[in-house]
Design a protein around this motif. Structure first.
Motif, PDB file in Angstrom:
ATOM      1  N   PHE A 264      -6.929   2.674  -7.320  1.00 28.26           N
ATOM      2  CA  PHE A 264      -6.024   3.251  -6.335  1.00 28.26           C
ATOM      3  C   PHE A 264      -4.927   4.029  -7.055  1.00 28.26           C
ATOM      4  CE2 PHE A 264      -3.492  -0.287  -7.599  1.00 28.26           C
ATOM      5  CZ  PHE A 264      -2.179  -0.026  -7.214  1.00 28.26           C
ATOM      6  N   ASP A 265      -4.266   4.910  -6.325  1.00 30.29           N
ATOM      7  CA  ASP A 265      -3.165   5.704  -6.858  1.00 30.29           C
ATOM      8  C   ASP A 265      -1.855   5.075  -6.381  1.00 30.29           C
ATOM      9  OD1 ASP A 265      -1.246   7.534  -7.553  1.00 30.29           O
ATOM     10  OD2 ASP A 265      -2.341   9.295  -6.826  1.00 30.29           O
ATOM     11  N   PRO A 266      -1.014   4.552  -7.276  1.00 25.77           N
ATOM     12  CA  PRO A 266       0.231   3.900  -6.837  1.00 25.77           C
ATOM     13  C   PRO A 266       1.105   4.801  -5.967  1.00 25.77           C
ATOM     14  CG  PRO A 266      -0.167   3.502  -9.168  1.00 25.77           C
ATOM     15  CD  PRO A 266      -1.176   4.527  -8.727  1.00 25.77           C
ATOM     16  N   ILE A 267       1.052   6.108  -6.193  1.00 25.71           N
ATOM     17  CA  ILE A 267       1.861   7.034  -5.407  1.00 25.71           C
ATOM     18  C   ILE A 267       1.389   7.078  -3.957  1.00 25.71           C
ATOM     19  CG2 ILE A 267       2.554   9.461  -5.174  1.00 25.71           C
ATOM     20  CD1 ILE A 267       2.328   9.709  -8.191  1.00 25.71           C
ATOM     21  N   ALA A 268       0.109   6.738  -3.728  1.00 27.61           N
ATOM     22  CA  ALA A 268      -0.468   6.822  -2.387  1.00 27.61           C
ATOM     23  C   ALA A 268      -0.604   5.462  -1.719  1.00 27.61           C
ATOM     24  CB  ALA A 268      -1.835   7.505  -2.453  1.00 27.61           C
ATOM     25  N   GLY A 269       0.038   4.437  -2.283  1.00 22.33           N
ATOM     26  CA  GLY A 269      -0.149   3.090  -1.767  1.00 22.33           C
ATOM     27  C   GLY A 269       0.806   2.656  -0.680  1.00 22.33           C
ATOM     28  N   ASP A 270       1.780   3.498  -0.325  1.00 23.30           N
ATOM     29  CA  ASP A 270       2.739   3.145   0.725  1.00 23.30           C
ATOM     30  C   ASP A 270       2.318   3.778   2.047  1.00 23.30           C
ATOM     31  OD1 ASP A 270       4.308   1.726  -1.075  1.00 23.30           O
ATOM     32  OD2 ASP A 270       5.469   3.506  -1.624  1.00 23.30           O
ATOM     33  N   PHE A 271       2.310   2.967   3.102  1.00 25.20           N
ATOM     34  CA  PHE A 271       1.825   3.426   4.400  1.00 25.20           C
ATOM     35  C   PHE A 271       2.852   3.142   5.494  1.00 25.20           C
ATOM     36  CE2 PHE A 271      -1.842   2.544   1.814  1.00 25.20           C
ATOM     37  CZ  PHE A 271      -2.732   3.567   2.095  1.00 25.20           C
ATOM     38  N   ASN A 272       2.807   3.978   6.515  1.00 18.85           N
ATOM     39  CA  ASN A 272       3.551   3.720   7.749  1.00 18.85           C
ATOM     40  C   ASN A 272       2.629   4.110   8.890  1.00 18.85           C
ATOM     41  OD1 ASN A 272       5.302   3.965  10.087  1.00 18.85           O
ATOM     42  ND2 ASN A 272       7.010   3.802   8.659  1.00 18.85           N
ATOM     43  N   ILE A 273       2.016   3.114   9.511  1.00 20.25           N
ATOM     44  CA  ILE A 273       0.997   3.344  10.534  1.00 20.25           C
ATOM     45  C   ILE A 273       1.310   2.493  11.759  1.00 20.25           C
ATOM     46  CG2 ILE A 273      -1.470   3.262  11.073  1.00 20.25           C
ATOM     47  CD1 ILE A 273      -2.006   3.327   8.042  1.00 20.25           C
ATOM     48  N   GLY A 274       1.358   3.107  12.905  1.00 20.04           N
ATOM     49  CA  GLY A 274       1.611   2.373  14.142  1.00 20.04           C
ATOM     50  C   GLY A 274       2.944   1.658  14.132  1.00 20.04           C
ATOM     51  N   GLY A 275       3.925   2.226  13.436  1.00 12.16           N
ATOM     52  CA  GLY A 275       5.241   1.609  13.366  1.00 12.16           C
ATOM     53  C   GLY A 275       5.358   0.507  12.338  1.00 12.16           C
ATOM     54  N   GLN A 276       4.318   0.281  11.538  1.00  9.18           N
ATOM     55  CA  GLN A 276       4.315  -0.776  10.526  1.00  9.18           C
ATOM     56  C   GLN A 276       4.374  -0.147   9.133  1.00  9.18           C
ATOM     57  OE1 GLN A 276       4.389  -3.831  12.034  1.00  9.18           O
ATOM     58  NE2 GLN A 276       4.237  -2.584  13.891  1.00  9.18           N
ATOM     59  N   SER A 277       5.301  -0.593   8.318  1.00  6.07           N
ATOM     60  CA  SER A 277       5.417  -0.121   6.940  1.00  6.07           C
ATOM     61  C   SER A 277       4.897  -1.198   5.992  1.00  6.07           C
ATOM     62  CB  SER A 277       6.877   0.212   6.608  1.00  6.07           C
ATOM     63  OG  SER A 277       7.342   1.289   7.397  1.00  6.07           O
TER      64      SER A 277
END
Length: 444
Positions: A264-277
């Motif tokens: 995985f790419d650490p830069i791409a590992g943060d998500f905010n989906i459906g109001g959930q971070s």
């Protein structure tokens, strides 16, 4: 004069209808087929692992065939998830994951990530139930096969399926129950091959422990039948161990590839989906095949889920088990390019009719596309459909033999990190003809 006026009115009406049609396609590149507030089944049955008899007492702790998970209801977030009298079916805990269509049957998977899931592999008969808004599921191939009890060789947990060109349904049973704080490998992960003409199992291959200790990382499977049905290969990404497994149907054996591109790419590992971070570190997640090149080989495209990048390797490389033993793969594995910021993807699939790769975008609640005849750059990535409310977390995308793309959206991050509102529609299946899907996009 009258005829001219009529002709002008006709032309204006025609132009208006055409304008409405084009705007509809552009604004809504997918058509909603089914939607559910909660899932239901024609046969909910009574699984001995999930009935009150599985709840620990002095009488049943040592009962044969019963699997008990200490604190199996730990972490329940709402009253909807509380234990019920018949724990073989807890509606709230049933979150669909995979969708695959073949000749009038729509296969829906239900991984056992919680207690109360009657069957992990199911289907909808589109001839009988295709007009229903929220059809019930039917266990496949039957309810009994979905009832595990220890190491019985029955189905435990399936994430996604694939149909090869020989009319066989392929999938991997992880063999694992992934209840919160109580993950357990019930039996060895196994590859299943089923003849969809007879609905019979034609092959069940247990993944050796020397390949992988547990099945938690198996999220998808892609079949490669270019050399014939008996010479089929299957590619299985492992998102946890960040490895790619290759299975040969002819040899009935399996080997492992390791590469930095599977991480995985650490830069791409943060998500905010459906109001959930949240942050995820899922590695290689999905594979798909491009057309044959002049030497008869095909590229296998792949990507990690927590990544913006896409990569490629020749299937000729993967199909030679000797190559898996090499520590240095030279230039066999290649970077295609980046899809661009916030374009992390779960599943993707190449469509031979349009020459386009379609992919499910979880961060953008969308379906994206890339025309294989163009450079793989952010500027050449299109958007087929996007909806922040109705398309939360596209968990699967597949294309059938008729050129129709099917997409599952399942609101998974809300289920994991918050609480689903069972008064609204949480799960949806979408579809679209692939030629129509690329209209008004850079992928056309």
């Amino acid at each position: 004069m009258i005829s001219n006026v009529k002709m002008r009115l006709y032309l204006l009406l025609l132009l208006g209808i055409q304008s409405l049609w084009w705007s509809h396609v552009k604004a809504d590149g997918l058509v909603e087929v089914f939607k559910w507030k909660q899932m239901d089944y024609y046969n909910r049955g009574s699984n001995p692992q999930m009935t009150p008899s599985s709840i620990p007492t002095m009488e049943n702790l040592n009962r044969p065939g019963v699997i008990y998970f200490p604190g199996q209801y730990h972490g329940i977030r709402s009253k909807r998830q509380a234990p019920v009298a018949n724990a073989s079916f807890i509606p709230y805990n049933n979150v669909p994951m995979g969708v695959t269509h073949y000749k009038g049957r729509l296969f829906i998977t239900m991984p056992r990530r919680r207690v109360g899931i009657p069957s992990t592999l199911n289907y909808i008969d589109l001839t009988k139930n295709g007009r229903e808004k929220s059809p019930k599921l039917t266990a496949y191939p039957d309810f009994e096969t979905n009832q595990f009890a220890g190491n019985t060789g029955r189905l435990v947990s399936v994430y996604r399926t694939d149909v090869d060109t020989c009319g066989r349904l392929w999938f991997i049973d992880t063999g694992m129950l992934e209840y919160p704080n109580n993950r357990m490998q019930v039996q060895r992960p196994s590859i299943w091959v089923m003849d969809l003409k007879t609905d019979q199992v034609v092959r069940r291959f247990e993944v050796p422990e020397s390949i992988v200790a547990e099945g938690r990382g198996f999220a998808s499977i892609t079949t490669d039948t270019d050399k014939g049905c008996d010479k089929t290969f299957a590619y299985l990404p492992d998102l946890v161990n960040r490895q790619l497994y290759v299975y040969s149907y002819e040899q009935n054996s399996m080997w492992t590839f390791q590469h930095n591109y599977f991480n995985f790419d650490p830069i791409a590992g943060d998500f905010n989906i459906g109001g959930q971070s949240f942050s995820w570190d899922d590695g290689i997640f999905s594979t798909t095949l491009t057309p044959k090149s002049s030497d008869g080989s095909r590229n296998v495209l792949f990507h990690a889920m927590a990544s913006f990048n896409a990569f490629a390797v020749s299937n000729a490389v993967l199909q030679n088990p000797a190559n898996a033993q090499r520590s240095d793969h030279g230039r066999d594995f290649r970077l295609l390019g980046s899809r661009g910021q916030d374009r992390q993807s779960t599943m993707h699939e190449y469509d031979p009719r349009t020459g386009v790769v379609f992919y499910a975008e979880i961060q953008r609640n969308a379906v994206g596309c890339w025309n294989g005849r163009k450079p793989f750059t952010p500027a050449n990535q299109g958007t087929v459909a996007q909806d922040a409310q109705r398309m939360i977390y596209p968990s699967d995308l597949s294309i059938d033999d008729e050129g129709t793309m099917w997409v599952m959206t399942n609101s998974m991050p809300i289920f994991i990190y918050s609480t689903l509102d069972t008064n609204i529609y949480n799960f949806r299946v979408w579809k679209q003809n692939t030629a129509t899907a690329v209209l008004n996009t850079v992928c056309a």
